[in-house]
Design a protein around this motif. Structure first.
Motif, PDB file in Angstrom:
ATOM      1  N   GLU A 128      36.912  43.712  40.361  1.00  0.00           N
ATOM      2  CA  GLU A 128      38.119  44.435  40.772  1.00  0.00           C
ATOM      3  C   GLU A 128      38.590  44.040  42.172  1.00  0.00           C
ATOM      4  N   SER A 129      37.668  43.896  43.102  1.00  0.00           N
ATOM      5  CA  SER A 129      38.104  43.532  44.458  1.00  0.00           C
ATOM      6  C   SER A 129      38.687  42.124  44.465  1.00  0.00           C
ATOM      7  N   GLN A 130      38.083  41.212  43.711  1.00  0.00           N
ATOM      8  CA  GLN A 130      38.641  39.857  43.623  1.00  0.00           C
ATOM      9  C   GLN A 130      40.015  39.882  42.962  1.00  0.00           C
ATOM     10  N   PHE A 131      40.166  40.705  41.942  1.00  0.00           N
ATOM     11  CA  PHE A 131      41.445  40.843  41.243  1.00  0.00           C
ATOM     12  C   PHE A 131      42.520  41.341  42.206  1.00  0.00           C
ATOM     13  N   ALA A 132      42.198  42.378  42.981  1.00  0.00           N
ATOM     14  CA  ALA A 132      43.157  42.960  43.916  1.00  0.00           C
ATOM     15  C   ALA A 132      43.554  41.983  45.010  1.00  0.00           C
TER      16      ALA A 132
END
Length: 142
Positions: A128-132
């Protein structure tokens, strides 16, 4: 199209109740097989046939292609959901994906994926953090 995240449980007989929204697409039959990141892929029979046709075009002289096809197809099982929308997940597939009672079933467009709930949470938290933070055109047109 398969969308969303659901949290069904695996019963003592190794059966999963498919999410209600997925049942119409899978009512005529489905194929469950090994997927990447130690999850299971669930395809409609039609989608699995399409993927198999693509695999047939891979070069038989490529060891990597032969290895992939062997692992992918040797773990595949075909199922037809019962009237309650249940399918049995083969013991070897449950072991491969580390499935216990708590599951995450996610929609991934042309397929559904079955994860152990703990593995999905760990994967999602990491991704999720990489996606954001994504600032590149990873998928053309988005």
């Amino acid at each position: 199209m398969f969308l969303g995240t659901y949290t069904p449980r695996l019963d003592v007989k190794g059966r999963l109740i498919l999410p209600a929204k997925f049942r119409p697409q899978l009512a005529d039959g489905l194929v469950i097989t090994r997927g990447q990141e130690r999850c299971l892929y669930v395809f409609s029979v039609q989608e699995f046939e399409r993927i198999h046709e693509q695999m047939r075009e891979a070069s038989m002289s490529s060891k990597q292609a032969r290895d992939y096809v062997r692992v992918f197809l040797s773990g595949a099982t075909d199922e037809v959901p019962d009237k309650q929308g249940r399918v049995t997940i083969a013991p070897m597939l449950r072991e491969y994906a580390g499935l216990d009672q708590d599951l995450a079933v996610i929609g991934a467009g042309t397929r559904a994926e079955i994860w152990s709930a703990a593995a999905w949470e760990s994967y999602l938290q990491e991704q999720e953090s990489q996606f954001a933070e994504t600032d590149q055109d990873i998928i053309p047109g988005l």
